[in-house]
Design a protein around this motif. Structure first.
Motif, PDB file in Angstrom:
ATOM      1  N   HIS A  42      -5.353  13.771  48.882  1.00 30.20           N
ATOM      2  CA  HIS A  42      -4.026  14.019  48.321  1.00 30.20           C
ATOM      3  C   HIS A  42      -3.984  13.724  46.824  1.00 30.20           C
ATOM      4  O   HIS A  42      -2.897  13.674  46.224  1.00 30.20           O
ATOM      5  N   GLY A  43      -5.157  13.510  46.231  1.00 30.61           N
ATOM      6  CA  GLY A  43      -5.221  13.318  44.787  1.00 30.61           C
ATOM      7  C   GLY A  43      -5.015  11.900  44.321  1.00 30.61           C
ATOM      8  O   GLY A  43      -4.827  11.656  43.117  1.00 30.61           O
ATOM      9  N   HIS A  44      -5.067  10.929  45.238  1.00 28.23           N
ATOM     10  CA  HIS A  44      -4.831   9.536  44.873  1.00 28.23           C
ATOM     11  C   HIS A  44      -6.092   8.704  45.090  1.00 28.23           C
ATOM     12  O   HIS A  44      -6.738   8.818  46.143  1.00 28.23           O
ATOM     13  N   PRO A  45      -6.476   7.863  44.133  1.00 31.36           N
ATOM     14  CA  PRO A  45      -7.579   6.938  44.382  1.00 31.36           C
ATOM     15  C   PRO A  45      -7.238   6.047  45.569  1.00 31.36           C
ATOM     16  O   PRO A  45      -6.075   5.668  45.762  1.00 31.36           O
ATOM     17  N   SER A  46      -8.207   5.733  46.374  1.00 36.18           N
ATOM     18  CA  SER A  46      -7.959   4.939  47.581  1.00 36.18           C
ATOM     19  C   SER A  46      -7.317   3.604  47.238  1.00 36.18           C
ATOM     20  O   SER A  46      -7.735   2.925  46.301  1.00 36.18           O
ATOM     21  N   SER A  47      -6.313   3.252  48.007  1.00 32.34           N
ATOM     22  CA  SER A  47      -5.656   1.962  47.787  1.00 32.34           C
ATOM     23  C   SER A  47      -6.495   0.815  48.350  1.00 32.34           C
ATOM     24  O   SER A  47      -6.365  -0.325  47.926  1.00 32.34           O
ATOM     25  N   ARG A  48      -7.354   1.138  49.335  1.00 37.28           N
ATOM     26  CA  ARG A  48      -8.306   0.152  49.847  1.00 37.28           C
ATOM     27  C   ARG A  48      -9.670   0.835  49.918  1.00 37.28           C
ATOM     28  O   ARG A  48     -10.119   1.274  50.980  1.00 37.28           O
ATOM     29  N   PRO A  49     -10.342   0.953  48.779  1.00 37.81           N
ATOM     30  CA  PRO A  49     -11.558   1.768  48.697  1.00 37.81           C
ATOM     31  C   PRO A  49     -12.751   1.162  49.441  1.00 37.81           C
ATOM     32  O   PRO A  49     -12.839  -0.045  49.643  1.00 37.81           O
ATOM     33  N   MET A  50     -13.631   2.042  49.853  1.00 38.83           N
ATOM     34  CA  MET A  50     -14.919   1.641  50.405  1.00 38.83           C
ATOM     35  C   MET A  50     -15.772   1.117  49.252  1.00 38.83           C
ATOM     36  O   MET A  50     -15.920   1.777  48.229  1.00 38.83           O
ATOM     37  N   ILE A  51     -16.332  -0.068  49.415  1.00 39.06           N
ATOM     38  CA  ILE A  51     -17.101  -0.706  48.336  1.00 39.06           C
ATOM     39  C   ILE A  51     -18.476  -1.100  48.847  1.00 39.06           C
ATOM     40  O   ILE A  51     -18.594  -1.812  49.850  1.00 39.06           O
ATOM     41  N   GLU A  52     -19.492  -0.617  48.165  1.00 43.15           N
ATOM     42  CA  GLU A  52     -20.855  -1.091  48.421  1.00 43.15           C
ATOM     43  C   GLU A  52     -21.283  -1.895  47.201  1.00 43.15           C
ATOM     44  O   GLU A  52     -21.394  -1.359  46.096  1.00 43.15           O
ATOM     45  N   LEU A  53     -21.497  -3.183  47.417  1.00 46.09           N
ATOM     46  CA  LEU A  53     -21.748  -4.116  46.320  1.00 46.09           C
ATOM     47  C   LEU A  53     -23.203  -4.593  46.375  1.00 46.09           C
ATOM     48  O   LEU A  53     -23.669  -5.060  47.416  1.00 46.09           O
ATOM     49  N   CYS A  54     -23.895  -4.449  45.262  1.00 46.64           N
ATOM     50  CA  CYS A  54     -25.277  -4.943  45.161  1.00 46.64           C
ATOM     51  C   CYS A  54     -25.397  -5.855  43.946  1.00 46.64           C
ATOM     52  O   CYS A  54     -24.723  -5.652  42.934  1.00 46.64           O
ATOM     53  N   ILE A  55     -26.272  -6.844  44.051  1.00 48.32           N
ATOM     54  CA  ILE A  55     -26.512  -7.779  42.947  1.00 48.32           C
ATOM     55  C   ILE A  55     -28.015  -7.759  42.653  1.00 48.32           C
ATOM     56  O   ILE A  55     -28.759  -8.641  43.082  1.00 48.32           O
ATOM     57  N   PRO A  56     -28.506  -6.724  41.959  1.00 52.34           N
ATOM     58  CA  PRO A  56     -29.951  -6.605  41.748  1.00 52.34           C
ATOM     59  C   PRO A  56     -30.574  -7.792  41.018  1.00 52.34           C
ATOM     60  O   PRO A  56     -31.748  -8.110  41.224  1.00 52.34           O
ATOM     61  N   GLN A  61      -6.157   4.311  31.222  1.00 51.59           N
ATOM     62  CA  GLN A  61      -5.217   3.576  32.069  1.00 51.59           C
ATOM     63  C   GLN A  61      -5.543   3.803  33.547  1.00 51.59           C
ATOM     64  O   GLN A  61      -5.553   2.852  34.341  1.00 51.59           O
ATOM     65  N   ALA A  62      -5.826   5.046  33.925  1.00 53.74           N
ATOM     66  CA  ALA A  62      -6.150   5.350  35.321  1.00 53.74           C
ATOM     67  C   ALA A  62      -7.457   4.687  35.741  1.00 53.74           C
ATOM     68  O   ALA A  62      -7.580   4.172  36.855  1.00 53.74           O
ATOM     69  N   ARG A  63      -8.449   4.728  34.836  1.00 50.27           N
ATOM     70  CA  ARG A  63      -9.735   4.089  35.131  1.00 50.27           C
ATOM     71  C   ARG A  63      -9.535   2.605  35.421  1.00 50.27           C
ATOM     72  O   ARG A  63     -10.035   2.072  36.411  1.00 50.27           O
ATOM     73  N   ASN A  64      -8.838   1.938  34.518  1.00 53.01           N
ATOM     74  CA  ASN A  64      -8.676   0.490  34.658  1.00 53.01           C
ATOM     75  C   ASN A  64      -7.804   0.129  35.853  1.00 53.01           C
ATOM     76  O   ASN A  64      -8.041  -0.892  36.506  1.00 53.01           O
ATOM     77  N   ALA A  65      -6.816   0.963  36.159  1.00 58.89           N
ATOM     78  CA  ALA A  65      -5.957   0.686  37.314  1.00 58.89           C
ATOM     79  C   ALA A  65      -6.781   0.736  38.595  1.00 58.89           C
ATOM     80  O   ALA A  65      -6.628  -0.108  39.483  1.00 58.89           O
ATOM     81  N   TYR A  66      -7.666   1.739  38.699  1.00 62.60           N
ATOM     82  CA  TYR A  66      -8.510   1.829  39.902  1.00 62.60           C
ATOM     83  C   TYR A  66      -9.491   0.660  39.952  1.00 62.60           C
ATOM     84  O   TYR A  66      -9.679   0.044  41.011  1.00 62.60           O
ATOM     85  N   ALA A  67     -10.109   0.347  38.826  1.00 59.33           N
ATOM     86  CA  ALA A  67     -11.053  -0.776  38.806  1.00 59.33           C
ATOM     87  C   ALA A  67     -10.355  -2.074  39.190  1.00 59.33           C
ATOM     88  O   ALA A  67     -10.931  -2.915  39.905  1.00 59.33           O
ATOM     89  N   ASP A  68      -9.126  -2.245  38.750  1.00 57.26           N
ATOM     90  CA  ASP A  68      -8.369  -3.448  39.123  1.00 57.26           C
ATOM     91  C   ASP A  68      -8.148  -3.501  40.635  1.00 57.26           C
ATOM     92  O   ASP A  68      -8.206  -4.582  41.246  1.00 57.26           O
ATOM     93  N   THR A  69      -7.896  -2.337  41.245  1.00 55.35           N
ATOM     94  CA  THR A  69      -7.740  -2.286  42.696  1.00 55.35           C
ATOM     95  C   THR A  69      -9.033  -2.728  43.386  1.00 55.35           C
ATOM     96  O   THR A  69      -9.006  -3.507  44.341  1.00 55.35           O
ATOM     97  N   VAL A  70     -10.163  -2.229  42.899  1.00 53.45           N
ATOM     98  CA  VAL A  70     -11.465  -2.609  43.465  1.00 53.45           C
ATOM     99  C   VAL A  70     -11.690  -4.109  43.309  1.00 53.45           C
ATOM    100  O   VAL A  70     -12.100  -4.794  44.258  1.00 53.45           O
TER     101      VAL A  70
END
Length: 353
Positions: free
Chosen positions: A197-211, A246-255
Protein backbone atom coordinates in the motif's frame (compact mmCIF):
# COMPACT_ATOMS: atom_id res chain seq x y z
CA UNK A 1 2.81 -24.76 3.19
CA UNK A 2 6.30 -26.27 3.07
CA UNK A 3 7.21 -24.93 6.52
CA UNK A 4 3.88 -26.03 7.99
CA UNK A 5 4.55 -29.55 6.68
CA UNK A 6 7.91 -29.86 8.41
CA UNK A 7 7.73 -27.69 11.53
CA UNK A 8 5.40 -26.87 14.43
CA UNK A 9 7.17 -23.94 16.12
CA UNK A 10 5.81 -20.65 14.79
CA UNK A 11 8.96 -18.62 15.66
CA UNK A 12 11.09 -21.23 13.85
CA UNK A 13 8.82 -21.21 10.82
CA UNK A 14 8.82 -17.41 10.67
CA UNK A 15 12.60 -17.22 11.02
CA UNK A 16 13.08 -19.73 8.21
CA UNK A 17 10.47 -17.86 6.18
CA UNK A 18 12.69 -14.78 6.14
CA UNK A 19 14.95 -16.61 3.67
CA UNK A 20 11.87 -17.29 1.53
CA UNK A 21 11.12 -13.58 1.16
CA UNK A 22 14.57 -11.99 1.52
CA UNK A 23 15.07 -9.47 -1.24
CA UNK A 24 11.63 -10.26 -2.64
CA UNK A 25 8.48 -8.18 -2.66
CA UNK A 26 6.57 -11.22 -1.47
CA UNK A 27 4.88 -12.67 1.59
CA UNK A 28 5.55 -16.14 3.05
CA UNK A 29 2.10 -16.92 1.66
CA UNK A 30 3.10 -15.95 -1.90
CA UNK A 31 3.15 -19.03 -4.19
CA UNK A 32 6.70 -19.83 -5.28
CA UNK A 33 8.37 -18.23 -2.25
CA UNK A 34 9.43 -21.73 -1.19
CA UNK A 35 11.95 -21.71 -4.04
CA UNK A 36 13.64 -18.58 -2.68
CA UNK A 37 14.10 -20.43 0.62
CA UNK A 38 15.61 -23.38 -1.25
CA UNK A 39 17.89 -21.04 -3.20
CA UNK A 40 19.39 -19.73 0.04
CA UNK A 41 20.08 -23.13 1.59
CA UNK A 42 20.98 -25.29 -1.42
CA UNK A 43 24.68 -24.43 -1.30
CA UNK A 44 27.35 -25.29 1.22
CA UNK A 45 30.30 -23.66 2.94
CA UNK A 46 33.32 -25.66 4.12
CA UNK A 47 31.32 -28.85 3.65
CA UNK A 48 28.34 -27.63 5.68
CA UNK A 49 25.19 -27.64 3.57
CA UNK A 50 23.06 -24.52 3.82
CA UNK A 51 25.71 -22.63 5.80
CA UNK A 52 26.63 -19.00 5.22
CA UNK A 53 29.68 -17.15 6.46
CA UNK A 54 31.29 -13.77 6.93
CA UNK A 55 34.10 -12.58 4.67
CA UNK A 56 37.17 -11.59 6.67
CA UNK A 57 37.82 -7.92 6.05
CA UNK A 58 34.25 -7.25 4.91
CA UNK A 59 32.50 -8.09 1.64
CA UNK A 60 34.89 -5.85 -0.28
CA UNK A 61 37.68 -8.27 0.60
CA UNK A 62 36.00 -10.87 -1.62
CA UNK A 63 36.18 -8.52 -4.61
CA UNK A 64 39.81 -7.76 -3.76
CA UNK A 65 40.65 -11.47 -3.60
CA UNK A 66 39.12 -12.05 -7.04
CA UNK A 67 40.95 -8.98 -8.39
CA UNK A 68 44.28 -10.21 -6.96
CA UNK A 69 43.94 -13.59 -8.67
CA UNK A 70 42.88 -11.95 -11.93
CA UNK A 71 45.76 -9.46 -12.05
CA UNK A 72 48.21 -12.23 -11.18
CA UNK A 73 47.05 -13.94 -14.38
CA UNK A 74 47.42 -10.84 -16.51
CA UNK A 75 44.07 -9.08 -16.17
CA UNK A 76 43.83 -5.29 -16.22
CA UNK A 77 41.23 -3.79 -13.89
CA UNK A 78 39.90 -0.27 -14.34
CA UNK A 79 37.99 0.74 -11.22
CA UNK A 80 35.66 3.75 -11.19
CA UNK A 81 35.58 3.75 -15.02
CA UNK A 82 31.95 3.79 -16.06
CA UNK A 83 31.02 1.99 -19.28
CA UNK A 84 29.11 4.19 -21.73
CA UNK A 85 28.11 1.57 -24.29
CA UNK A 86 29.09 -1.70 -25.93
CA UNK A 87 31.03 -1.28 -29.16
CA UNK A 88 29.47 -3.10 -32.09
CA UNK A 89 30.86 -3.96 -35.53
CA UNK A 90 28.98 -3.62 -38.79
CA UNK A 91 27.79 -7.19 -38.43
CA UNK A 92 26.38 -6.43 -34.96
CA UNK A 93 29.15 -8.36 -33.22
CA UNK A 94 30.38 -7.04 -29.86
CA UNK A 95 33.87 -5.56 -30.25
CA UNK A 96 34.53 -4.09 -26.83
CA UNK A 97 33.25 -1.25 -24.68
CA UNK A 98 33.46 2.53 -24.67
CA UNK A 99 34.06 4.30 -21.37
CA UNK A 100 32.48 7.59 -20.38
CA UNK A 101 35.88 9.31 -20.57
CA UNK A 102 36.09 8.38 -24.26
CA UNK A 103 38.46 5.44 -23.87
CA UNK A 104 37.68 2.42 -26.02
CA UNK A 105 38.58 -1.08 -24.85
CA UNK A 106 38.57 -3.47 -27.78
CA UNK A 107 37.80 -7.15 -27.33
CA UNK A 108 36.38 -10.09 -29.25
CA UNK A 109 34.08 -10.89 -26.31
CA UNK A 110 32.26 -8.77 -23.74
CA UNK A 111 30.88 -10.20 -20.48
CA UNK A 112 28.52 -8.02 -18.46
CA UNK A 113 27.70 -8.61 -14.82
CA UNK A 114 25.54 -5.50 -14.81
CA UNK A 115 21.80 -6.10 -14.63
CA UNK A 116 19.94 -7.19 -17.79
CA UNK A 117 18.19 -3.81 -17.73
CA UNK A 118 21.45 -1.83 -17.80
CA UNK A 119 23.15 -4.23 -20.20
CA UNK A 120 20.43 -4.41 -22.83
CA UNK A 121 18.37 -1.25 -22.32
CA UNK A 122 21.19 1.25 -21.71
CA UNK A 123 24.47 -0.11 -23.10
CA UNK A 124 23.23 -1.64 -26.37
CA UNK A 125 21.29 0.21 -29.14
CA UNK A 126 17.68 -0.98 -29.09
CA UNK A 127 17.64 -1.49 -32.86
CA UNK A 128 20.28 -4.21 -32.44
CA UNK A 129 17.94 -6.32 -30.32
CA UNK A 130 14.76 -8.27 -31.17
CA UNK A 131 11.64 -6.37 -30.11
CA UNK A 132 10.32 -9.35 -28.16
CA UNK A 133 13.58 -9.59 -26.22
CA UNK A 134 13.54 -5.90 -25.34
CA UNK A 135 9.94 -6.14 -24.19
CA UNK A 136 10.77 -9.13 -21.99
CA UNK A 137 13.67 -7.30 -20.33
CA UNK A 138 11.45 -4.24 -19.78
CA UNK A 139 8.83 -6.44 -18.11
CA UNK A 140 11.17 -8.16 -15.64
CA UNK A 141 9.80 -7.70 -12.13
CA UNK A 142 12.49 -5.78 -10.25
CA UNK A 143 10.45 -4.65 -7.25
CA UNK A 144 12.49 -4.68 -4.07
CA UNK A 145 11.42 -4.31 -0.44
CA UNK A 146 14.94 -3.90 0.97
CA UNK A 147 16.38 -1.03 2.95
CA UNK A 148 19.92 -1.67 4.15
CA UNK A 149 21.12 0.21 7.23
CA UNK A 150 24.78 0.16 8.24
CA UNK A 151 25.35 1.15 11.85
CA UNK A 152 28.40 2.00 13.95
CA UNK A 153 27.98 1.39 17.71
CA UNK A 154 30.24 1.95 20.70
CA UNK A 155 29.30 -1.35 22.37
CA UNK A 156 27.72 -4.69 21.66
CA UNK A 157 23.92 -4.86 21.72
CA UNK A 158 22.72 -6.60 24.87
CA UNK A 159 19.53 -8.56 24.21
CA UNK A 160 16.93 -9.22 26.90
CA UNK A 161 16.82 -12.86 25.81
CA UNK A 162 20.61 -13.25 26.15
CA UNK A 163 22.30 -10.44 28.13
CA UNK A 164 25.95 -9.61 27.46
CA UNK A 165 28.79 -11.05 29.47
CA UNK A 166 30.38 -8.81 32.12
CA UNK A 167 33.59 -8.47 30.11
CA UNK A 168 31.67 -7.21 27.07
CA UNK A 169 33.10 -9.88 24.78
CA UNK A 170 30.96 -11.25 21.95
CA UNK A 171 28.84 -14.30 22.77
CA UNK A 172 27.88 -17.02 20.26
CA UNK A 173 24.63 -15.33 19.28
CA UNK A 174 26.50 -12.12 18.41
CA UNK A 175 28.38 -14.13 15.77
CA UNK A 176 25.21 -15.32 14.03
CA UNK A 177 22.38 -13.84 12.03
CA UNK A 178 19.82 -12.37 14.45
CA UNK A 179 16.20 -12.19 13.23
CA UNK A 180 13.85 -9.70 14.86
CA UNK A 181 10.09 -9.20 14.49
CA UNK A 182 9.90 -12.82 13.35
CA UNK A 183 7.82 -14.39 16.12
CA UNK A 184 5.16 -15.40 13.61
CA UNK A 185 4.66 -15.53 9.86
CA UNK A 186 1.64 -13.26 10.27
CA UNK A 187 4.05 -10.45 11.22
CA UNK A 188 5.98 -10.91 7.98
CA UNK A 189 2.75 -10.96 6.00
CA UNK A 190 1.54 -7.76 7.68
CA UNK A 191 4.86 -6.06 7.00
CA UNK A 192 4.52 -7.07 3.34
CA UNK A 193 0.94 -5.79 3.21
CA UNK A 194 2.05 -2.37 4.51
CA UNK A 195 4.52 -2.05 1.65
CA UNK A 196 2.02 -3.06 -1.02
CA UNK A 197 0.00 0.00 0.00
CA UNK A 198 3.04 2.25 -0.33
CA UNK A 199 3.91 2.45 3.37
CA UNK A 200 7.16 1.34 5.02
CA UNK A 201 6.41 -1.49 7.43
CA UNK A 202 5.46 -0.31 10.88
CA UNK A 203 7.02 -3.48 12.31
CA UNK A 204 9.66 -4.40 9.71
CA UNK A 205 11.42 -7.70 9.29
CA UNK A 206 14.99 -7.20 10.55
CA UNK A 207 18.01 -9.39 9.96
CA UNK A 208 20.80 -8.11 12.18
CA UNK A 209 24.45 -9.14 11.82
CA UNK A 210 27.51 -7.98 13.76
CA UNK A 211 30.46 -8.95 11.52
CA UNK A 212 32.96 -7.22 13.82
CA UNK A 213 32.11 -9.82 16.50
CA UNK A 214 34.08 -12.27 14.35
CA UNK A 215 36.36 -9.81 12.57
CA UNK A 216 37.54 -7.21 15.14
CA UNK A 217 39.54 -5.32 12.53
CA UNK A 218 36.33 -3.86 11.12
CA UNK A 219 35.91 -1.47 14.07
CA UNK A 220 38.02 0.25 16.76
CA UNK A 221 38.50 -1.63 20.08
CA UNK A 222 35.22 -1.92 21.98
CA UNK A 223 33.19 -0.66 19.02
CA UNK A 224 31.30 -2.66 16.42
CA UNK A 225 29.62 -2.43 13.05
CA UNK A 226 26.05 -3.68 12.77
CA UNK A 227 24.48 -4.60 9.45
CA UNK A 228 20.69 -4.35 9.23
CA UNK A 229 18.91 -5.96 6.29
CA UNK A 230 15.32 -4.78 6.62
CA UNK A 231 11.98 -5.25 4.84
CA UNK A 232 9.51 -4.06 3.69
CA UNK A 233 9.98 -0.67 2.07
CA UNK A 234 8.37 0.25 -1.28
CA UNK A 235 10.48 1.98 -3.93
CA UNK A 236 7.83 4.69 -4.24
CA UNK A 237 5.91 5.84 -1.20
CA UNK A 238 2.14 6.30 -1.10
CA UNK A 239 0.93 9.38 -2.91
CA UNK A 240 3.94 9.33 -5.22
CA UNK A 241 6.24 10.66 -2.51
CA UNK A 242 9.96 10.00 -2.89
CA UNK A 243 12.42 8.86 -0.24
CA UNK A 244 13.69 12.21 1.06
CA UNK A 245 15.93 12.56 4.09
CA UNK A 246 12.94 12.88 6.42
CA UNK A 247 11.37 9.64 5.13
CA UNK A 248 14.69 7.79 5.36
CA UNK A 249 15.27 8.83 8.95
CA UNK A 250 11.67 8.17 9.98
CA UNK A 251 11.93 4.58 8.74
CA UNK A 252 15.34 4.08 10.33
CA UNK A 253 13.93 5.37 13.62
CA UNK A 254 11.17 2.77 13.38
CA UNK A 255 13.78 0.03 12.87
CA UNK A 256 15.87 1.30 15.78
CA UNK A 257 12.80 1.46 18.03
CA UNK A 258 12.12 -2.19 17.26
CA UNK A 259 15.70 -3.18 18.06
CA UNK A 260 15.49 -1.19 21.29
CA UNK A 261 12.55 -3.36 22.38
CA UNK A 262 14.76 -6.45 22.08
CA UNK A 263 18.04 -4.83 23.20
CA UNK A 264 17.50 -1.83 25.49
CA UNK A 265 20.31 0.70 25.17
CA UNK A 266 20.90 0.03 21.48
CA UNK A 267 19.84 3.51 20.37
CA UNK A 268 22.15 5.14 22.90
CA UNK A 269 25.09 3.10 21.55
CA UNK A 270 24.70 4.33 17.96
CA UNK A 271 27.58 6.51 16.72
CA UNK A 272 26.50 6.74 13.09
CA UNK A 273 24.22 5.18 10.51
CA UNK A 274 23.98 4.89 6.73
CA UNK A 275 20.48 4.35 5.29
CA UNK A 276 20.10 2.82 1.82
CA UNK A 277 16.51 2.65 0.53
CA UNK A 278 15.59 0.86 -2.74
CA UNK A 279 16.21 4.00 -4.85
CA UNK A 280 19.59 4.44 -3.14
CA UNK A 281 20.56 0.84 -3.89
CA UNK A 282 19.64 1.40 -7.53
CA UNK A 283 21.51 4.69 -7.82
CA UNK A 284 24.69 3.62 -6.04
CA UNK A 285 25.02 -0.04 -7.03
CA UNK A 286 23.07 -0.26 -10.28
CA UNK A 287 20.51 -2.65 -8.80
CA UNK A 288 17.28 -2.23 -10.82
CA UNK A 289 14.55 -1.17 -8.44
CA UNK A 290 17.04 -1.82 -5.64
CA UNK A 291 16.65 -5.57 -6.25
CA UNK A 292 19.69 -7.47 -4.96
CA UNK A 293 19.02 -10.27 -7.47
CA UNK A 294 18.75 -7.97 -10.54
CA UNK A 295 15.16 -9.23 -10.80
CA UNK A 296 12.71 -11.23 -8.72
CA UNK A 297 13.51 -14.90 -8.05
CA UNK A 298 9.96 -15.91 -8.93
CA UNK A 299 9.31 -19.11 -10.85
CA UNK A 300 8.46 -17.18 -14.04
CA UNK A 301 11.90 -15.53 -13.95
CA UNK A 302 14.11 -18.53 -13.22
CA UNK A 303 15.88 -21.32 -15.09
CA UNK A 304 15.16 -21.19 -18.86
CA UNK A 305 13.34 -17.86 -18.42
CA UNK A 306 16.27 -15.99 -16.83
CA UNK A 307 16.75 -13.33 -18.09
CA UNK A 308 14.44 -14.24 -21.00
CA UNK A 309 13.22 -17.40 -22.72
CA UNK A 310 15.79 -18.76 -25.21
CA UNK A 311 18.54 -16.65 -23.60
CA UNK A 312 19.28 -18.52 -20.37
CA UNK A 313 22.56 -19.89 -21.78
CA UNK A 314 24.49 -16.63 -21.08
CA UNK A 315 24.68 -15.69 -24.79
CA UNK A 316 22.62 -12.69 -25.85
CA UNK A 317 21.02 -11.49 -29.10
CA UNK A 318 24.30 -9.60 -29.68
CA UNK A 319 27.00 -12.08 -30.80
CA UNK A 320 29.98 -11.90 -28.46
CA UNK A 321 28.03 -10.26 -25.60
CA UNK A 322 27.37 -12.43 -22.54
CA UNK A 323 25.44 -11.89 -19.32
CA UNK A 324 27.21 -13.20 -16.22
CA UNK A 325 25.61 -11.46 -13.22
CA UNK A 326 22.70 -12.07 -10.86
CA UNK A 327 20.21 -11.50 -13.67
CA UNK A 328 21.49 -14.65 -15.40
CA UNK A 329 20.83 -18.28 -14.40
CA UNK A 330 20.81 -19.40 -11.58
CA UNK A 331 20.24 -15.99 -10.03
CA UNK A 332 21.55 -14.02 -7.08
CA UNK A 333 23.69 -14.96 -4.12
CA UNK A 334 27.40 -14.83 -3.33
CA UNK A 335 28.27 -18.04 -5.16
CA UNK A 336 29.75 -17.10 -8.54
CA UNK A 337 27.74 -19.75 -10.39
CA UNK A 338 26.47 -17.41 -13.10
CA UNK A 339 29.96 -16.03 -13.72
CA UNK A 340 31.58 -19.45 -13.85
CA UNK A 341 28.98 -20.81 -16.23
CA UNK A 342 29.15 -17.74 -18.47
CA UNK A 343 32.95 -17.91 -18.57
CA UNK A 344 32.83 -21.52 -19.72
CA UNK A 345 30.40 -20.65 -22.53
CA UNK A 346 32.51 -17.63 -23.56
CA UNK A 347 35.73 -19.67 -23.60
CA UNK A 348 34.12 -22.31 -25.77
CA UNK A 349 32.91 -19.65 -28.23
CA UNK A 350 36.26 -17.86 -28.17
CA UNK A 351 38.02 -20.93 -29.53
CA UNK A 352 36.00 -20.61 -32.73
CA UNK A 353 36.79 -16.94 -33.34
Amino acid sequence: QILDHWFESEPLKATLATDAVIGAMASPHTPGSGYVLLHHVMGELDGRRGAWGYVAGGMGALSQAIAHVATARGAHIFAEKAVCHVLLGRDGQAQGVALQDGTEVRSKLVLSNASPQITFLELVPQEQLPKGFVQRIQQVDTRSPVTKINVAVDRLPSFLAAPNAHDGQPLPHHQCSIHLNCEGTHLLHQAFTDATHGHPSSRPMIELCIPSALDPGLAPPGCHVVSLFTQYTPSMLAGGRSWDEQARNAYADTVFDCIEDYAPGFKASVIGRDILTPPDLERIFGLPGGNIFHGGMSLDQLYFARPAPSYSGYQSPVPGLYLCGSGAHPGGGVMGAAGRNAAQVAIKDFRHL
